[in-house]
Design a protein around this motif. Structure first.
Motif, short mmCIF file in Angstrom:
data_model
loop_
_atom_site.label_atom_id
_atom_site.label_comp_id
_atom_site.label_asym_id
_atom_site.label_seq_id
_atom_site.Cartn_x
_atom_site.Cartn_y
_atom_site.Cartn_z
N UNK A 24 0.83 -1.20 0.00
CA UNK A 24 0.00 0.00 0.00
C UNK A 24 0.86 1.26 0.00
N UNK A 25 1.91 1.26 0.81
CA UNK A 25 2.83 2.42 0.81
C UNK A 25 3.49 2.58 -0.55
N UNK A 26 3.83 1.48 -1.19
CA UNK A 26 4.46 1.55 -2.52
C UNK A 26 3.48 2.11 -3.55
N UNK A 67 0.95 -6.18 -7.38
CA UNK A 67 1.73 -5.89 -8.59
C UNK A 67 0.85 -5.32 -9.69
N UNK A 68 -0.38 -5.81 -9.77
CA UNK A 68 -1.30 -5.26 -10.76
C UNK A 68 -1.61 -3.80 -10.49
N UNK A 69 -1.83 -3.44 -9.21
CA UNK A 69 -2.09 -2.04 -8.87
C UNK A 69 -0.88 -1.16 -9.13
N UNK A 70 0.29 -1.68 -8.83
CA UNK A 70 1.52 -0.91 -9.08
C UNK A 70 1.74 -0.70 -10.57
N UNK A 71 1.41 -1.71 -11.37
CA UNK A 71 1.58 -1.58 -12.81
C UNK A 71 0.65 -0.52 -13.39
N UNK A 108 -6.45 -8.42 -16.60
CA UNK A 108 -6.95 -7.05 -16.41
C UNK A 108 -6.01 -6.04 -17.05
N UNK A 109 -4.73 -6.21 -16.85
CA UNK A 109 -3.77 -5.24 -17.38
C UNK A 109 -3.72 -5.26 -18.90
N UNK A 110 -3.73 -6.44 -19.48
CA UNK A 110 -3.59 -6.55 -20.94
C UNK A 110 -4.88 -6.14 -21.64
#
Length: 1349
Positions: A957-959, A993-997, A1032-1034
Motif C-alpha cells: 500500500x505504501x508503494x 503488482x497489478x495495482x503498481x503496474x 486485467x492489465x492486458x
C-alpha cells in the motif's frame, strides 16, 4: 355431323394452310375464317364480342362446334390480350357458364345414349357434339388463363382477399377472381364420367397432356400459388389426372422436376399427392414418387444440395399428410441413411419422427399384424437413436429435435425414456453448438412431459421404490425367476426390471396419475416406517409400478448427473448455450432435481456478460425464481442469497438487485419487508438473516439512495449493538450502509449522532472485541466509513493511528521500543504482541490509502467547482471590467498557473503521506522505514507468517502511494513474491503488482518477465490471481503483450479447472480486440511452446484453442504463409533451418488445425519448397494428409485436381525421403563396421611390434608363442568380419548389413577384450591417413576377396 375436334398443342395449331385444310376438311375442326380483332375499333370490338356472347348463350351448348361460332370464338380468344376489361369479362363468363351448364348434361346424355339402341345415329351425333363442346370449352378457357397469366406482371399478382372481391364492380375485370373460377370449373370437369363421354377408360391423350402440362407450368409461378383457390384447383387437376385417369408416369416426372427446381412448390406438391390419395383412396402417385426418390443414386444428392433439401422437405410433408402410406414404403428410403448427403439424412430423420407419431396410432387388427407394426415402430426408434450419433452435426441436431417433438406428443414409451435421456445428456458435450442446443431443448421437453410426476427428487423415488419392492415381495409368496409368473414372462416387466419397450404403452396409460399420487403419499408417510403403502392392485400392476419407479429414479439420476456439464455450458462462449442451459436449470429447479438450485446460483456472475441476450436471460431467470408475488417470500429469497454468496456472487447480486430496483421489479413493498427482517419484526428472524437483509438494502441503495435514510437509527442501534456480537459481520455490513447513505442523510447522521457513530467506529477499529478473521474486514469498511462521512477525516484517522500505535507500544518503555523498531532492532519484537502489531500496520496502511483517495477527491471537487463557476460566468452577463480582467489573466497565463498550482499541491500532499519532507517527519512516514526493514527480516517473517501477511500488505500500500518508496522496495517485493513460503503473502503481492503496474507503469516495465513468472507458481491461488491480474492489465491496455504470453497460453491446460477457464476467457476476450492480436501472437506462442517440456496432448489442446479464436479467412490464409514461407517474422525461419522433429510436428499440426480456403490451399501448395525436406516424418505427412482431406470437401473441380496432384507429390517426396533416410542409416552402419575392421588392423600392428621387440631381446620361444597367438587371433576374427566389409552401394545391400549387425557387435566386443583401448584413440587417425597396409592387413584383404568371390 360436325367435324371432330382434336385437342391441339397450342392455339396456332388450329390455323392450317389451305392444303392441310382440304385434307382434314371432313374429319377435323379447324379455323377457316379468323378475324384479327386487334384491328377493330373499340365499338366494333365490343359489338363483336357481345355478338359472340349472345350466340353462346342463345343457342345450344354445343353450338360452339359450328364453324362460324367456332371461328369467332377463336378470333376473340386469340386477341384476348387486346380486349377491353369489360369484353374480357363478357367472353370469359360466357365460356365458363356454358361449360358449367354442359357438365351435368353430359352425365344425363350419356345415360340416355346407353339406354337406346346402338343404331340410332342422332343420339350418337349428339354425344359427339357434347364431346366436341367439352373439349373446345376446356381448351379456350385454359388458353385464356395462360394468355392472361403471361401478360400479368408479378407485381400485379397481389393476393386476393374476400374484402377486395366484394369491392369490385360487376362489370369490371377482376382476373384473380375469374382465374380461380375457371380453374375450379376445369378441375370439376374432371370429376364427371369422362370415360363414357370419350368412349374409353381414359380420356383423350392430347386432352390430358394439355391439361397436365399447363397446370404444371402454372405451378412454377410463386405469386399465383398465393391464391388458395387457384392452388387448390391446380392440385385437384393434377391429382385427378394422375390418379383417376392413370397419368402417373408423366405426372411423377413433372412433380420431381418441379421439386428439384423450385423450393416454394414443395408443400403444394405434397398437398397434391395427399389430395389424390384421400379423394380416390389410391396411393399410386405417392408410391411412385417414393419409389423414384428411393432409387435415385445417393451421390446425386451430394452434388445438388438445393434439390436434396427440397426432396427432403417433400418427404417430411408427405409423411405428415400420409403417415400410414409412407410407413409401408419406408424401406425404399432407408438405404439413403448411408448416403453422403446430410440433408437427405435430416429429412429421413424427420420422416421417421412423423411416422412414429402418427402412423402407429390406434393400431388395430390381428395380433400378428399388430406385433409387426410395433416391431416396425421399434426399429424406427432405434434408427432415430442411432442418428443422434451421426457424423454430421446437422443430422445429430435434427435427430434430437425429432425426439423432442416425440416427447411433446407423448410418443416415447417409459422403457425408452431413459435411453433417450442418456443420449441427450451425452450430446451436451458435443463439439457443435447447435447440437448442444438441441440436446438442451430435448432435456427441457423431457422434463416438461415426463411420465413420472412433478417432483423428481432422488430421495423420494428411492424411499417409494424401497417400500413397493417390499410390497412386491409380499405379493410373491413363492419366489420365481425374475420377471416370470407361473413360468410365463410378464408382458410389461422385463428381466432387468425395466418396462418393455413394445408393451410400454399400456404401462404409460396406467402409470402417470397414480405414480404422482403414490410419491406424494409416500413422502408424507416416509417418517413412519411402519405405515402401510397405498395398494395399487394385483401383482402385475405392482410389478409395473415398481418398473416405473425404477425408470423414474434412473431418469432423475441421469438429469442430476448432468449438473457439472451444465456448469461448463454456462461458461460457454456461445450465447445459445448459456441461454438454453439457464432455461433447463430453471425447469430442473421446478421439478426439484438434485443440484439444480446450486447450479442456478452459479449463473449470477453472468450478469456482467457483454452479450445482451445472456444478461437478459439471467435477469429473467432471476426474476422468475426469486421474485414472487409474496413480499415476505421474495425478501427471504433475496436475503438468503446474500447470506450464502461469496465475494464474486455478491458483486453480481449487487449489480442485478440495483438493476431490478431501477426497473421496479423489486418494489417498495419488498424493501419494507427487508426492513422488517432487519429490525426483527418478523417472528423467527435470526441475526444472520438480519445481516442478509441489510446487505440487500445496501445493494438497493446504490440505485436508490433514499432506501437507507428512513432507518438511520436502526442501522446504528442494531448494526453496532448487541446483535453485532452474535453476528460479527453485521458491523461490517453496517459500515457499508453508512457509506451508501445519500449526502443529505450523511449530514443528518453527523449532526444528530456524529459523536456516537465516530466513537463506535473508533472502538471498532482500535478495540479488541472482534476476532482477527472478522476484524480486518470490519476495520477496512470502518475506516472507509470515517473518510466518507467525517468532515475532517484526516484528524480522526491520525487519532486512530496513534491509538493503534500506543496499543502496540504500551507501558513505560513504549518510546524506547518504538525507537528500537524504527532503528531496525528486531529484538524489540520479543516484547510486542504480533497480533497488535499486525493490526497497527493494517490501520496505518489503510488510512494512508484512504488519505490518498481523499486527496484525489478533494482535487476533483475543486476542479468541479471551478468548472461550474466558469460555466456560470460564461452564461451570465459579465461587466466590462470582469471581462477585461479575465482577458488579462488569460494573456498572462494565470488561469493555467492555477491548474498547475493545484496539481503541485496535490502531488505534494500525496508525497507527504509516506515520505514527507527532509526536515520533518509525519505520522505515517515514521512507519515506512521501520516497515521496510521489518519486511527484509526474512527469518523473522517466516517465524510469524500472520505478521508477514500484514507487513507485506502495508508495504504494498505504501508503494502504491509513493513512487520513490516503490522504487526503493520493488526488488524486495519481487523477492518476497517469489520466495515467501506463505501462499497468502504471494497472492497478496501478486494482486498488488497489478495495482503498481497501473499507477507506476514505467517502474514496473523492466519487471514484466517476473510478473509473468507468477503464472508458474505452485500455488493454485497465486496462479489464479496472476491470470486475473495480467488479464486485467492486458485487456485494458495497461500492459503491452510482451514475448512471455506463452506462459498465459500454458495456463489453458492448467490442472485447476478454474484457472484453465480464466485463461480461455482471457484469450477469448483478447481475440475481440482490434484485428485479433492472437493472430500476430500465434507464431511467437508456437515457438516458445515448442521449446518447453509440454505433453503432446497439452500442446495440441492449447494450439487448437488459440487457432479456433481466429475466424477471418484472410488471417487464416496469412497464417498458412507465415508458417510455411521463409521470412523475418518470428517463427517463419524455422521451416527452412530447424531440424528438430518435435518442432516440425508442432508446426504441421498447427497447419492442420487451420480452416483452409481456396487461397489458403494454393498458398500451401506454392510453399512446397519450404517444407519438403520435413516430409520424411510420418507424423508430419499425416498432418498434411489431414489438410488434404479437409480441403477436398469444399474444393471445386479445378482446385480438386490441384489437390490430388499435390497429394501425389507429397506421397512421392515422403517415400523418397524415407528411402534416403534408410540409405543414410545403412551407410552409417557400414562406416561403423569399416571402423571396427580398421581398429582390428591397428591392434594387429601393435601385436607385431611387440613381437619384434621380444625377438630383439632374444626370447625365441616367446616369439613362437606370439606368432601362434597372432595366427589364432587372425583366424578367429577375420572370417566373420570379412563378410561385413562391402563396397559402398546406394541401398541394395541394406538387408544383408542388417542381418549381420548382431554378429558385428559380438565381434567388436571380442576385440576390446584383447586390449584395444589404444584403438579407440587412433580410429580417427587411421581413417584420415592413407598408409600402406602391413602384412597382417594384406592377409585380411586377401581373405575378404576370397569370400566376396
Amino acid at each position: 355431323m360436325a367435324p371432330h375436334f382434336v385437342f391441339p398443342a397450342n392455339l396456332q395449331a388450329l390455323e392450317k394452310v389451305e392444303e392441310e385444310l382440304e385434307d382434314y376438311q371432313d374429319s377435323r375442326l379447324f379455323v377457316q375464317n379468323a378475324i384479327d380483332v386487334s384491328k377493330l375499333r373499340p365499338s366494333e370490338l365490343e359489338e363483336f364480342v357481345k355478338g359472340v356472347s349472345f350466340d353462346l348463350s342463345d343457342k345450344e351448348l354445343y353450338c360452339i362446334e359450328e364453324q362460324d361460332v367456332f371461328d369467332r370464338v377463336f378470333s376473340s380468344v386469340r386477341g384476348f390480350s387486346s380486349l377491353t376489361p369489360s369484353c374480357k369479362s363478357i367472353l370469359a363468363e360466357s365460356l365458363r357458364s356454358n361449360l358449367s351448364v354442359l357438365l351435368p348434361n353430359v352425365d344425363s346424355l350419356v345415360r340416355v345414349s346407353q339406354a337406346q339402341d346402338d343404331d340410332e345415329t342422332p343420339m350418337l351425333d349428339r354425344v359427339t357434339s357434347y364431346r366436341n363442346a367439352f373439349k373446345i370449352y376446356s381448351f379456350f378457357l385454359f388458353h385464356i388463363i395462360l394468355t392472361e397469366e403471361s401478360n400479368t406482371g408479378s407485381s400485379n399478382n397481389a393476393k386476393v382477399t374476400a374484402s377486395t372481391r366484394k369491392k369490385q364492380p360487376v362489370n369490371s375485370w377482376n382476373w384473380e377472381l375469374q382465374r380461380g373460377r375457371m380453374l375450379n370449373l376445369i378441375a370439376n370437369s374432371l370429376e364427371i364420367n369422362l370415360s363414357l363421354l370419350f368412349g374409353s377408360a381414359d380420356p383423350d391423350e392430347n386432352y390430358l397432356s394439355f391439361i397436365v402440362e399447363n397446370a404444371f407450368s402454372m405451378f412454377e409461378k410463386a405469386t399465383l400459388l398465393k391464391d388458395s383457390e387457384t392452388k387448390d384447383a391446380l392440385c385437384h387437376i393434377i391429382g385427378s389426372c394422375a390418379t383417376k385417369y392413370h397419368y402417373i408416369e408423366q405426372s411423377s416426372a413433372s412433380i420431381m422436376h418441379l421439386i428439384y427446381k423450385h423450393d416454394f412448390v414443395v408443400t403444394h406438391m405434397a398437398d397434391t399427392v395427399a389430395f389424390a390419395e384421400k379423394k380416390y383412396a389410391d396411393g399410386t402417385l405417392a408410391c411412385s414418387l417414393i419409389r423414384e426418390i428411393g432409387r435415385t443414386n445417393p451421390k446425386s444428392y451430394v452434388k445438388d444440395t438445393a434439390g436434396a433439401e427440397n426432396i427432403g422437405r417433400f418427404l417430411v410433408e408427405l409423411a405428415d399428410r400420409l403417415p400410414k402410406l409412407v410407413s409401408t414404403n419406408i424401406g425404399l428410403l432407408i438405404p439413403h441413411f448411408g448416403g453422403e448427403s446430410y440433408k437427405i439424412r435430416n429429412a429421413l430423420v424427420g420422416v421417421l419422427g412423423k411416422l412414429i407419431a402418427k402412423a402407429f396410432k390406434n393400431v388395430e387388427g390381428e395380433v400378428s399384424s399388430k406385433s409387426i407394426r410395433l416391431q416396425t415402430k421399434q426399429a424406427m426408434l432405434e434408427i432415430l437413436l442411432e442418428r443422434c450419433r451421426d457424423i454430421s452435426a446437422y443430422t445429430r441436431s435434427r435427430a434430437l429435435q425429432v425426439w423432442a417433438e416425440l416427447c411433446e406428443e407423448h410418443s416415447v414409451s417409459i422403457g425408452l425414456w431413459n435411453e433417450v435421456a442418456a443420449v441427450a445428456a451425452g450430446r451436451l458435450e458435443d463439439k457443435s453448438a447447435f447440437v448442444r442446443k438441441s440436446a438442451l431443448n430435448l432435456l427441457i421437453m423431457m422434463m416438461q412431459h415426463n411420465p413420472f410426476g412433478p417432483q423428481l427428487r432422488i430421495a423420494s423415488f428411492q424411499a417409494t421404490l424401497e417400500q413397493y419392492k417390499k410390497k412386491l415381495n409380499e405379493l410373491e409368496p413363492v419366489k420365481t425367476d425374475k420377471g416370470m409368473s407361473d413360468g410365463v414372462p410378464s408382458d410389461n416387466y422385463s428381466s432387468n426390471g425395466e418396462v418393455d419397450n413394445g408393451n410400454a404403452e399400456e404401462v404409460t396409460m396406467y402409470q402417470p396419475e397414480n405414480l404422482t399420487d403414490i410419491l406424494d403419499d409416500t413422502e408424507q408417510e416416509i417418517a413412519s416406517k411402519d405405515s402401510p403403502v397405498p395398494d395399487v392392485g394385483n401383482l402385475e400392476q405392482t410389478k409395473a409400478l415398481v418398473a416405473s419407479l425404477e425408470a423414474g429414479l434412473k431418469f432423475s439420476e441421469c438429469i442430476s448427473a448432468t449438473m457439472p456439464t451444465l456448469l461448463q455450458l454456462m461458461a460457454s462462449s456461445s450465447a445459445t448455450d448459456v441461454e438454453t442451459t439457464i432455461l433447463l436449470l430453471m425447469r430442473c429447479r421446478q421439478f426439484q432435481i438434485d443440484g439444480a438450485e446450486a447450479c442456478l446460483r452459479k449463473m449470477l456472475p453472468l450478469v456482467f456478460s457483454q452479450d445482451k441476450s445472456i444478461y437478459e436471460a439471467v435477469e429473467n431467470a432471476f426474476v422468475t425464481i426469486y421474485i414472487t408475488k409474496s413480499l415476505v417470500e421474495t425478501s427471504k429469497n433475496l436475503l438468503n442469497l446474500a447470506i450464502d454468496s461469496n465475494v464474486g456472487d455478491q458483486a453480481a447480486l449487487e449489480f442485478i438487485v440495483g438493476a431490478l430496483v431501477s426497473k421496479g421489479d423489486i418494489s417498495s413493498g419488498v424493501i419494507s419487508a427487508l426492513w422488517d427482517f432487519f429490525c426483527f419484526n418478523v417472528n423467527g428472524t435470526t441475526a444472520e438473516q438480519c445481516r442478509g437483509a441489510l446487505a440487500i438494502l445496501c445493494m438497493a441503495a446504490k440505485s436508490s439512495s433514499a432506501v437507507l435514510g428512513s432507518h438511520l437509527q436502526d442501522i446504528i442501534d442494531i448494526g453496532f449493538g448487541r446483535w453485532a456480537k452474535v453476528e460479527p459481520v453485521l458491523a461490517r455490513t453496517a459500515c457499508i450502509a453508512i457509506q451508501r447513505l445519500s449526502n443529505e442523510d450523511k449530514k443528518k447522521l453527523v449532526l444528530s449522532n456524529g459523536s456516537r457513530i465516530f466513537s463506535i467506529l473508533e472502538s471498532l477499529i482500535t478495540g479488541l472485541g472482534l476476532p482477527d478473521n472478522i476484524w480486518y474486514a470490519a476495520a477496512d469498511k470502518a475506516i472507509d466509513a470515517v473518510y466518507t462521512i467525517h468532515p475532517t477525516p484526516e484528524i480522526l484517522a491520525a487519532d486512530l493511528v496513534k491509538k493503534s500505535l500506543s496499543s502496540v507500544f504500551c507501558g513505560s518503555r513504549g518510546d524506547a521500543l518504538h525507537n528500537d523498531m524504527v532503528s531496525g532492532n528486531s529484538t524489540a519484537l520479543s516484547t510486542v504482541q504480533v497480533a497488535k502489531l499486525s493490526r497497527y500496520l493494517f490501520v496505518t496502511s489503510h488510512a494512508a490509502m484512504n488519505q490518498l483517495v481523499y486527496i484525489e477527491s478533494c482535487v476533483r471537487k475543486i476542479q468541479k467547482q471551478k468548472g461550474n463557476k466558469e460555466k456560470v460566468d460564461s452564461e451570465g452577463k459579465e461587466n466590462a471590467e470582469t471581462q477585461k480582467d479575465n482577458n488579462i489573466n488569460a494573456e498572462l497565463g494565470l488561469a493555467a498557473s492555477e491548474d498547475a498550482m493545484l496539481d503541485t499541491l496535490a502531488e505534494r500532499a500525496e508525497k507527504e503521506i509516506v515520505c514527507g519532507s527532509f526536515s520533518e517527519k509525519n505520522l505515517i512516514g515514521e512507519c515506512a522505514p521501520f516497515l521496510s526493514r521489518l519486511c527484509r527480516n526474512f527469518v523473522l517473517m517466516q517465524k510469524y507468517p500472520v505478521l508477514q501477511a500484514s507487513a507485506m500488505l502495508a508495504l504494498c500500500r505504501f508503494m502504491i502511494i509513493d513512487a520513490k518508496f516503490c522504487d526503493e522496495n520493488l526488488q524486495l517485493l519481487f523477492t518476497v513474491v517469489e520466495n515467501a513460503p506463505s501462499e497468502i503473502v504471494r497472492s497478496n503481492c501478486t494482486i498488488a503488482l497489478g495495482d503498481l503496474a497501473v499507477r507506476f507503469p514505467n517502474l514496473l516495465e523492466p519487471w514484466t518477465e517476473n510478473m509473468y513468472a507468477r503464472l508458474k507458481d505452485p500455488s493454485v491461488s497465486v496462479r489464479k490471481n496472476a491470470v486475473l491480474v495480467l488479464s486485467h492489465l492486458i485487456l485494458n491496455d495497461m500492459m503491452k503483450v510482451k514475448g512471455y504470453i506463452n506462459e498465459m497460453a500454458i495456463r489453458v491446460e492448467d490442472n485447476d479447472e478454474r484457472i484453465s477457464s480464466l485463461a480461455k476467457l482471457f484469450f477469448l476476450e483478447l481475440s475481440k480486440k482490434g484485428s485479433n492480436p492472437i493472430y500476430n501472437l500465434l507464431p511467437d506462442i508456437l515457438g516458445k511452446l515448442s521449446t518447453q517440456d509440454l505433453q503432446k496432448d497439452s500442446f495440441c489442446n492449447i494450439m487448437q484453442f488459440l487457432i479456433g479464436s481466429i475466424k477471418k479467412d484472410k488471417q487464416m490464409e496469412s497464417l498458412v504463409e507465415k508458417l510455411c514461407n521463409r521470412s523475418s517474422i518470428l517463427l517463419t525461419e524455422w521451416f527452412v533451418f530447424v531440424a528438430d522433429v518435435v518442432q516440425w510436428e508442432n508446426i504441421s499440426y498447427c497447419l492442420s488445425q487451420l480452416s483452409f480456403t481456396e487461397k489458403g490451399v494454393k498458398r500451401l501448395i506454392e510453399s512446397f519448397k519450404t517444407y519438403e525436406h520435413a516430409l520424411s516424418e510420418d507424423s508430419v505427412i499425416d498432418h498434411f494428409r489431414n489438410i488434404i482431406n479437409k480441403s477436398k470437401k469444399f474444393a471445386k473441380p479445378e482446385l480438386k485436381v490441384c489437390i490430388e496432384e499435390f497429394e501425389e507429390k507429397l506421397n512421392k517426396f515422403h517415400n523418397e525421403r524415407k528411402e534416403q533416410e534408410v540409405t543414410a542409416k545403412n551407410a552409417e552402419i557400414h562406416r561403423q563396421k569399416l571402423g571396427n575392421v580398421e581398429a582390428f588392423v591397428t591392434n594387429a600392428n601393435d601385436g607385431e611390434e611387440s613381437a619384434e621387440s621380444e625377438v630383439a631381446e632374444g626370447a625365441s620361444d616367446a616369439e613362437v608363442a606370439n606368432t601362434s597367438a597372432e595366427e589364432e587371433t587372425e583366424t578367429s576374427n577375420d572370417e566373420p568380419r570379412c563378410k561385413l566389409v562391402e563396397p559402398d552401394e546406394p541401398s541394395g545391400a541394406s538387408s544383408e548389413v542388417t542381418e549381420q549387425e548382431e554378429e558385428t557387435e559380438v565381434q567388436s566386443t571380442r576385440v576390446e577384450r584383447k586390449g584395444a583401448s589404444r584403438s579407440r584413440a587412433t580410429i580417427s587417425h587411421v581413417k584420415d591417413q592413407k598408409m600402406p597396409l602391413p602384412t597382417s592387413a594384406q592377409r585380411i584383404t586377401r581373405s575378404r576377396k576370397k569370400v566376396e568371390q
